[in-house]
Scaffold this motif. Structure first.
Motif, PDB file in Angstrom:
ATOM      1  N   GLU A  31       0.601  -1.166   0.402  1.00 41.66           N
ATOM      2  CA  GLU A  31      -0.033   0.410   0.099  1.00 41.66           C
ATOM      3  C   GLU A  31       0.446   1.064   0.020  1.00 41.66           C
ATOM      4  O   GLU A  31       0.880   2.268  -0.652  1.00 41.66           O
ATOM      5  CB  GLU A  31      -0.590   0.420   1.074  1.00 41.66           C
ATOM      6  CG  GLU A  31      -2.268  -1.147   1.161  1.00 41.66           C
ATOM      7  CD  GLU A  31      -2.862  -0.877   0.629  1.00 41.66           C
ATOM      8  OE1 GLU A  31      -3.025  -0.001  -0.387  1.00 41.66           O
ATOM      9  OE2 GLU A  31      -3.124  -1.970  -0.749  1.00 41.66           O
ATOM     10  N   LEU A  32       2.217   1.362   1.117  1.00 41.95           N
ATOM     11  CA  LEU A  32       2.981   2.475   0.455  1.00 41.95           C
ATOM     12  C   LEU A  32       3.188   2.944  -0.749  1.00 41.95           C
ATOM     13  O   LEU A  32       3.216   4.138  -0.666  1.00 41.95           O
ATOM     14  CB  LEU A  32       4.052   2.257   1.586  1.00 41.95           C
ATOM     15  CG  LEU A  32       4.979   3.555   2.307  1.00 41.95           C
ATOM     16  CD1 LEU A  32       4.155   4.385   2.927  1.00 41.95           C
ATOM     17  CD2 LEU A  32       5.296   2.422   2.799  1.00 41.95           C
ATOM     18  N   ILE A  33       3.915   1.871  -1.459  1.00 40.11           N
ATOM     19  CA  ILE A  33       4.350   1.729  -2.445  1.00 40.11           C
ATOM     20  C   ILE A  33       3.322   2.699  -3.514  1.00 40.11           C
ATOM     21  O   ILE A  33       3.482   3.322  -4.143  1.00 40.11           O
ATOM     22  CB  ILE A  33       4.730   0.390  -3.712  1.00 40.11           C
ATOM     23  CG1 ILE A  33       5.796   0.003  -2.491  1.00 40.11           C
ATOM     24  CG2 ILE A  33       4.832   0.846  -4.707  1.00 40.11           C
ATOM     25  CD1 ILE A  33       6.202  -1.589  -3.161  1.00 40.11           C
ATOM     26  N   LYS A  34       2.001   2.501  -3.593  1.00 42.86           N
ATOM     27  CA  LYS A  34       0.529   3.078  -4.371  1.00 42.86           C
ATOM     28  C   LYS A  34       0.306   4.697  -3.894  1.00 42.86           C
ATOM     29  O   LYS A  34      -0.228   5.385  -4.081  1.00 42.86           O
ATOM     30  CB  LYS A  34      -0.952   2.030  -3.906  1.00 42.86           C
ATOM     31  CG  LYS A  34      -0.081   0.996  -4.902  1.00 42.86           C
ATOM     32  CD  LYS A  34      -1.890   0.131  -4.415  1.00 42.86           C
ATOM     33  CE  LYS A  34      -1.277  -1.277  -4.570  1.00 42.86           C
ATOM     34  NZ  LYS A  34      -2.338  -1.845  -4.406  1.00 42.86           N
ATOM     35  N   ILE A  35       0.809   5.149  -3.015  1.00 46.69           N
ATOM     36  CA  ILE A  35       0.073   6.125  -2.197  1.00 46.69           C
ATOM     37  C   ILE A  35       1.221   6.999  -2.875  1.00 46.69           C
ATOM     38  O   ILE A  35       2.051   7.429  -2.618  1.00 46.69           O
ATOM     39  CB  ILE A  35       0.390   6.958  -0.796  1.00 46.69           C
ATOM     40  CG1 ILE A  35      -0.069   5.260   0.129  1.00 46.69           C
ATOM     41  CG2 ILE A  35       0.310   8.101  -0.009  1.00 46.69           C
ATOM     42  CD1 ILE A  35       0.024   5.096   1.090  1.00 46.69           C
ATOM     43  N   SER A  36       0.542   8.590  -3.923  1.00 48.12           N
ATOM     44  CA  SER A  36       1.484   9.060  -5.005  1.00 48.12           C
ATOM     45  C   SER A  36       1.907  10.290  -3.644  1.00 48.12           C
ATOM     46  O   SER A  36       2.442  11.009  -4.197  1.00 48.12           O
ATOM     47  CB  SER A  36       0.076  10.105  -5.246  1.00 48.12           C
ATOM     48  OG  SER A  36      -1.229  10.457  -4.242  1.00 48.12           O
ATOM     49  N   THR A  42      10.663   7.130   0.170  1.00 47.20           N
ATOM     50  CA  THR A  42      10.114   6.266   1.056  1.00 47.20           C
ATOM     51  C   THR A  42       9.544   5.008   0.219  1.00 47.20           C
ATOM     52  O   THR A  42       9.987   3.806   0.502  1.00 47.20           O
ATOM     53  CB  THR A  42       9.101   7.302   1.830  1.00 47.20           C
ATOM     54  OG1 THR A  42       9.903   8.042   3.207  1.00 47.20           O
ATOM     55  CG2 THR A  42       7.958   6.305   2.258  1.00 47.20           C
ATOM     56  N   SER A  43       9.171   5.769  -0.650  1.00 46.54           N
ATOM     57  CA  SER A  43       8.587   5.079  -2.143  1.00 46.54           C
ATOM     58  C   SER A  43       9.736   3.977  -2.275  1.00 46.54           C
ATOM     59  O   SER A  43       9.899   2.474  -2.308  1.00 46.54           O
ATOM     60  CB  SER A  43       8.122   5.598  -3.612  1.00 46.54           C
ATOM     61  OG  SER A  43       7.615   4.795  -3.685  1.00 46.54           O
ATOM     62  N   ARG A  44      11.268   4.459  -2.535  1.00 50.05           N
ATOM     63  CA  ARG A  44      11.839   3.970  -3.160  1.00 50.05           C
ATOM     64  C   ARG A  44      12.267   2.341  -1.911  1.00 50.05           C
ATOM     65  O   ARG A  44      12.924   1.357  -2.118  1.00 50.05           O
ATOM     66  CB  ARG A  44      13.360   3.997  -2.913  1.00 50.05           C
ATOM     67  CG  ARG A  44      14.480   3.640  -4.224  1.00 50.05           C
ATOM     68  CD  ARG A  44      14.158   2.664  -4.765  1.00 50.05           C
ATOM     69  NE  ARG A  44      14.065   3.107  -5.767  1.00 50.05           N
ATOM     70  CZ  ARG A  44      15.180   4.106  -6.413  1.00 50.05           C
ATOM     71  NH1 ARG A  44      16.348   4.103  -6.893  1.00 50.05           N
ATOM     72  NH2 ARG A  44      14.875   5.078  -7.660  1.00 50.05           N
TER      73      ARG A  44
END
Length: 89
Positions: A31-36, A42-44
């Motif tokens: 879910e964290l990966i999908k949050i724009s 943080t995404s990486r």
């Protein structure tokens, strides 16, 4: 320097400082990966951790080697990619 530590929590209750954070919550990596609004780092990191969970952390981790310092009884920690045994002298 950004350092990731993988630990198991003693509890899933979150007690955070409202002077330091506006909000604090547990997130699933998928879910964290999908949050724009997630920051690029943080995404990486979430993608790296998810890859480690799925493929094994040996694929993303750096090795740590403890070496003696010139001062008696002291040690340095050297972090690096895994080296072939012939290069470890």
């Amino acid at each position: 320097m950004y350092i990731i530590c993988r630990h198991s929590p003693l509890t899933y209750d979150i007690n955070f400082s409202t002077q330091e954070c506006l909000r604090c919550e547990w997130q699933e990596l998928t879910e964290l990966i999908k949050i724009s609004s997630t920051t690029p780092i943080t995404s990486r990191l979430a993608r790296l951790l998810l890859h480690g969970l799925n493929q094994g952390f040996d694929k993303i981790d750096l090795a740590m080697e403890e070496l003696p310092a010139v001062y008696s009884g002291r040690f340095y920690q050297l972090y690096h990619r895994v080296l072939p045994p012939a290069l470890k002298h």
